[in-house]
Design an enzyme around this catalytic site. Structure first.
Site, PDB file in Angstrom:
ATOM      1  N   GLY A  11       0.841  -1.201   0.000  1.00 49.69           N
ATOM      2  CA  GLY A  11       0.000   0.000   0.000  1.00 49.69           C
ATOM      3  C   GLY A  11       0.874   1.249   0.000  1.00 49.69           C
ATOM      4  O   GLY A  11       2.061   1.185  -0.331  1.00 49.69           O
ATOM      5  N   CYS A  44      -7.384   6.902  -0.108  1.00 48.94           N
ATOM      6  CA  CYS A  44      -8.190   8.102   0.159  1.00 48.94           C
ATOM      7  C   CYS A  44      -8.989   8.522  -1.064  1.00 48.94           C
ATOM      8  O   CYS A  44      -9.935   9.299  -0.955  1.00 48.94           O
ATOM      9  CB  CYS A  44      -7.299   9.255   0.583  1.00 48.94           C
ATOM     10  SG  CYS A  44      -6.368   8.886   2.076  1.00 48.94           S
ATOM     11  N   ALA A 110      -4.584  -2.069   7.662  1.00 47.19           N
ATOM     12  CA  ALA A 110      -5.681  -2.319   8.594  1.00 47.19           C
ATOM     13  C   ALA A 110      -6.857  -2.884   7.823  1.00 47.19           C
ATOM     14  O   ALA A 110      -6.950  -2.746   6.612  1.00 47.19           O
ATOM     15  CB  ALA A 110      -6.078  -1.026   9.286  1.00 47.19           C
ATOM     16  N   GLU A 179     -25.191   7.603  13.095  1.00 46.04           N
ATOM     17  CA  GLU A 179     -23.987   7.803  13.909  1.00 46.04           C
ATOM     18  C   GLU A 179     -24.364   7.630  15.366  1.00 46.04           C
ATOM     19  O   GLU A 179     -25.268   8.288  15.865  1.00 46.04           O
ATOM     20  CB  GLU A 179     -23.408   9.206  13.637  1.00 46.04           C
ATOM     21  CG  GLU A 179     -22.326   9.662  14.600  1.00 46.04           C
ATOM     22  CD  GLU A 179     -21.094   8.750  14.607  1.00 46.04           C
ATOM     23  OE1 GLU A 179     -20.545   8.478  13.535  1.00 46.04           O
ATOM     24  OE2 GLU A 179     -20.710   8.311  15.722  1.00 46.04           O
ATOM     25  N   THR A 276      10.286  -1.626  15.177  1.00 42.66           N
ATOM     26  CA  THR A 276       9.460  -2.313  16.175  1.00 42.66           C
ATOM     27  C   THR A 276      10.344  -2.712  17.350  1.00 42.66           C
ATOM     28  O   THR A 276      11.532  -2.367  17.400  1.00 42.66           O
ATOM     29  CB  THR A 276       8.825  -3.587  15.579  1.00 42.66           C
ATOM     30  OG1 THR A 276       9.874  -4.528  15.327  1.00 42.66           O
ATOM     31  CG2 THR A 276       8.106  -3.298  14.267  1.00 42.66           C
ATOM     32  N   SER A 277       9.771  -3.470  18.273  1.00 43.06           N
ATOM     33  CA  SER A 277      10.566  -3.924  19.426  1.00 43.06           C
ATOM     34  C   SER A 277      11.626  -4.942  19.003  1.00 43.06           C
ATOM     35  O   SER A 277      12.482  -5.319  19.798  1.00 43.06           O
ATOM     36  CB  SER A 277       9.635  -4.533  20.475  1.00 43.06           C
ATOM     37  OG  SER A 277       8.905  -5.614  19.902  1.00 43.06           O
ATOM     38  N   TYR A 282      11.089  -3.161  11.014  1.00 40.16           N
ATOM     39  CA  TYR A 282      10.428  -1.859  11.041  1.00 40.16           C
ATOM     40  C   TYR A 282       8.938  -2.032  10.744  1.00 40.16           C
ATOM     41  O   TYR A 282       8.510  -3.063  10.226  1.00 40.16           O
ATOM     42  CB  TYR A 282      11.065  -0.928  10.005  1.00 40.16           C
ATOM     43  CG  TYR A 282      12.532  -0.702  10.272  1.00 40.16           C
ATOM     44  CD1 TYR A 282      12.949   0.408  11.001  1.00 40.16           C
ATOM     45  CD2 TYR A 282      13.504  -1.607   9.835  1.00 40.16           C
ATOM     46  CE1 TYR A 282      14.296   0.613  11.281  1.00 40.16           C
ATOM     47  CE2 TYR A 282      14.847  -1.419  10.105  1.00 40.16           C
ATOM     48  CZ  TYR A 282      15.245  -0.307  10.828  1.00 40.16           C
ATOM     49  OH  TYR A 282      16.562  -0.107  11.108  1.00 40.16           O
ATOM     50  N   GLY A 285       2.647   2.751   8.835  1.00 40.08           N
ATOM     51  CA  GLY A 285       1.289   2.846   8.299  1.00 40.08           C
ATOM     52  C   GLY A 285       0.228   2.401   9.284  1.00 40.08           C
ATOM     53  O   GLY A 285       0.454   2.358  10.504  1.00 40.08           O
ATOM     54  N   TYR A 424      -1.043  39.727   3.028  1.00 36.50           N
ATOM     55  CA  TYR A 424      -2.245  40.545   2.853  1.00 36.50           C
ATOM     56  C   TYR A 424      -2.273  41.189   1.479  1.00 36.50           C
ATOM     57  O   TYR A 424      -1.283  41.763   1.039  1.00 36.50           O
ATOM     58  CB  TYR A 424      -2.295  41.624   3.942  1.00 36.50           C
ATOM     59  CG  TYR A 424      -3.130  42.838   3.578  1.00 36.50           C
ATOM     60  CD1 TYR A 424      -4.478  42.707   3.263  1.00 36.50           C
ATOM     61  CD2 TYR A 424      -2.567  44.111   3.549  1.00 36.50           C
ATOM     62  CE1 TYR A 424      -5.248  43.815   2.921  1.00 36.50           C
ATOM     63  CE2 TYR A 424      -3.327  45.230   3.221  1.00 36.50           C
ATOM     64  CZ  TYR A 424      -4.669  45.076   2.898  1.00 36.50           C
ATOM     65  OH  TYR A 424      -5.404  46.167   2.561  1.00 36.50           O
TER      66      TYR A 424
END
Lengths: 449, 449
Positions: A11, A44, A110, A179, A276-277, A282, A285, A424
């Site tokens: 992605g 998106c 996700a 909602e 990461t730990s 790594y 996202g 301005y």
């Protein structure tokens, strides 16, 4: 021997990480395993793909990756990561692919979260007519199904729910949004601004806040939904299509399988290097979490703009470079719904202790110049007088919010911010930009506390 | 006894100072002596008044000042300031008015500078058909005279010259601009961006850079002008009207008469409280000079946006409050000429030692989204990597330049600036805003030095 960098997920985060890894070490072997069938595209943009405004959402083609010297495997699912031998085992068309790695980048994204609503499933499968929007295939399926559809109910008045409602409206459908919380865009803006947006769009889409969906009716396919108001009042709405737009849940299966530390929001925890730990592993996202810049609290990385910035850092570091994330994310965000531009940065007001707000409603041009547009801006300061968040509704709100982002990043005190010389000229902006006036109102109210 | 604050000059600076003085001390007696016949109006709007786009340029009416409890004397000229007795002596309709003061604010503005060109004068008076644009009366005279006019030559391709050329073009006139320097907008943007603007407007107005006006011909009124190119080549152009747009000169007669310190640029010197070298005597607006934020060098205060901010500080302090100017002015500036939006902040590149520039030409929207507009942005960093100036051409350039203004004000390093999360949504802005990309190019070039 050349360094091998394997990226799980193609992605925006995975693709960007690959690009920056290759930029950092031209000799590295960079491999992406992507389970879907498309190269990097814009999630998106999917609502606009559905409305027909955008025809092609692909950001980087397979050819682009090839030319960049990045090995992109599509329709390839990672089955296992062997940390000891540093091998990723994937599968494409039933065949196994093994790839050794020096660094691994997890960019698994996700999935849509499916709310516990009676009647969503038909046996084990989601019922015909019920959709989520997450992938290009989801968008294509929605687009196909739409032809036979008149009434659509969207569950959730967040960004995706509202953007989709606009797409459906443009296609001539009748749209309702349900909602559960008291206002629209509940994660994006405060309730007072949400009310303002609601007033501007309510003639185009019916919105029921403070309502939960109790049931989706229909035997083999969706026929209606039953909603319940906060007061216990029940209604039934005809619906040929139901969209679940109730958020996402980080996809962390692989990360968990190798023991990456998970965080409070159930995302993968990464440090300032986006690691990461586990050393040399790594993540970037939507599968990760990181700190909020202002509160320091863990937040899910749900915004494309953040994911991409994280991916840049992960890619550079995975290739032996040295890049750092900011100490937290500002969560600068924007959208346009039914021609209303809405933008924000920083936490919602309620998340700031003893906050002071300044809200200004004015015009984008001096009063004597024709063509000025309405704009509302809210500046939020904390109890030291620092600008910590801002929200705006109106044309040019996103670009103004970027200036607030810069102020927040620099921990600028409102006393300093109001001194900022904004550009301005009568056809462009008033002497004092509305953002300065809104900050000055906050400053004044702070001074009187 | 109530504090008395006298303000000389009722332009944007004088009017704003009065407003902020009254806000700070509600009981103060605030008096403005203005020699012209109009209450506070927008000088920047005068080109649009001439074109007819704006009908009324008054910002605050006489009634407004009355209601605000501010004594505004129009057509009243200050003849003398008696510092010892703290009295201002003014004259209206031949009658003398004396006003005691506790604080004095000088906001006498500037006059157009008249270049030494042969044939400008007809005896002692400026020749018929030759105009400058500084006051509302100038604008009215130009508007009246325009009816009989076909060919107009404008001397000077700065902001006013170009804005006027657009007004004249819209009224169907044939317009030429003569600029002695090698590029248009020489005080506003670098030569490369000026060239870009030139290309976009050259079909609407003939511009001769590197040309000086040698002579204005015509016995009782303007008939033609003679210009000379850098190469010595002479041309004669028909002209029914000539506009002098060659800058301004601070009006400091009164300030000098009482011994206020004058600066290098011939403006009144003020400190951070906007006070002159004389205690309790403040100054603001075009009659003053102040430091440039980046270079620390004295600059004339020629921008309305700066003058107003200075006036706010002068007004507050004159009324016993406590307000401070920033350490220098950023000179954020913008205009729109023939639909081209041009914006900048900070010094021109040539004023920065060992500067590194990043220039990016792109679109305001992601490539896949329809309707993106061209934008060019240049980021300039100094030899410590700090962002010190920026320039942009295109829609939304002014609001982007405001973000750069915020970055410069915070002395932000380019390494930090590129981490800024800018608002992203397909119909509004790309994942990385063009300003970030331009800064990243500067960062990259800086890293390779």
């Amino acid at each position: 021997m050349a360094r091998s960098i394997v990226i799980i997920g193609g992605g925006a985060a995975g693709g960007t990480a690959a690009q920056f890894a290759k930029k950092t070490d031209r000799n590295a072997e960079v491999t992406i395993f992507e389970k879907g069938k498309y190269p990097q595209y814009s999630k998106c943009a999917l609502p606009y793909f559905i409305s027909g405004k955008v025809e092609d959402v692909i950001e980087f083609s397979e050819k682009w990756f090839e030319r960049a010297g990045i090995d992109l495997y599509l329709e390839t699912e990672v089955k296992e990561v062997d940390l000891k031998d540093r091998v990723v085992i994937a599968e494409k068309n039933g065949e196994s692919i093994e790839k050794k790695f020096d660094s691994l980048i997890i960019a698994t994204g996700a999935d849509p979260s499916v709310p516990p609503i009676d009647g969503i499933y038909d046996g084990e499968k989601i019922k015909k007519g019920v959709f989520s929007l997450r992938t290009l295939d989801d968008a294509k399926e929605i687009k196909n199904f739409l032809r036979e559809v008149e009434d659509i109910s969207i569950i959730g008045a967040g960004l995706i729910g509202l953007e989709l409602s606009e797409a459906f409206y443009e296609l001539g459908k009748s749209v309702k949004i349900i909602e559960i919380l008291p206002s629209i865009l509940p994660g994006m803006i405060d309730q007072d601004l949400a009310e303002l947006v609601y007033q501007k769009i309510k003639d185009k889409v019916e919105i029921f806040v403070n309502h939960r969906v109790k049931k989706i009716n229909g035997k083999d396919e969706v026929e209606s939904i039953v909603v319940e108001g906060k007061d216990g009042d029940e209604k039934e709405f005809d619906a040929d299509m139901v969209i679940l737009a109730t958020g996402i849940r980080p996809n962390t299966k692989i990360a968990e399988s190798i023991g990456c530390k998970m965080g409070e929001t159930r995302g993968i925890v990464v440090d300032k290097r986006s690691m990461t730990s586990i050393k040399d592993v790594y993540a970037a996202g939507d599968c990760t979490e990181y700190k909020d810049f202002v509160t320091g609290k863990a937040i899910p990385v749900g915004l494309g703009s953040i994911g991409v910035r994280q991916a840049m850092v992960a890619g550079v570091n995975a290739a032996g470079g040295n890049a750092l994330l900011p100490e937290g994310f500002l969560q600068t965000r924007t959208t346009r719904i039914f021609d209303v531009e809405i933008s924000a940065v920083g936490p919602l007001s309620k998340e700031i202790e003893n906050s002071v707000q300044g809200k200004y409603s004015g015009k984008t041009l001096p009063h004597y110049f024709p063509g000025g547009e309405d704009i509302v801006i809210k500046t939020v300061i904390n109890n030291s007088g620092e600008i910590v968040s801002a929200q705006a509704v109106g044309v040019g709100s996103a670009l103004r919010i970027n200036t607030f982002a810069c102020a927040i990043y620099n921990k600028m005190n409102v006393e300093e911010f109001v001194k900022l010389e904004t550009a301005y000229a009568p056809p462009i902006a008033p002497t004092l930009d509305p953002m300065i006036i809104s900050a000055d109102i906050a400053r004044y109210r702070y001074g009187r506390k």
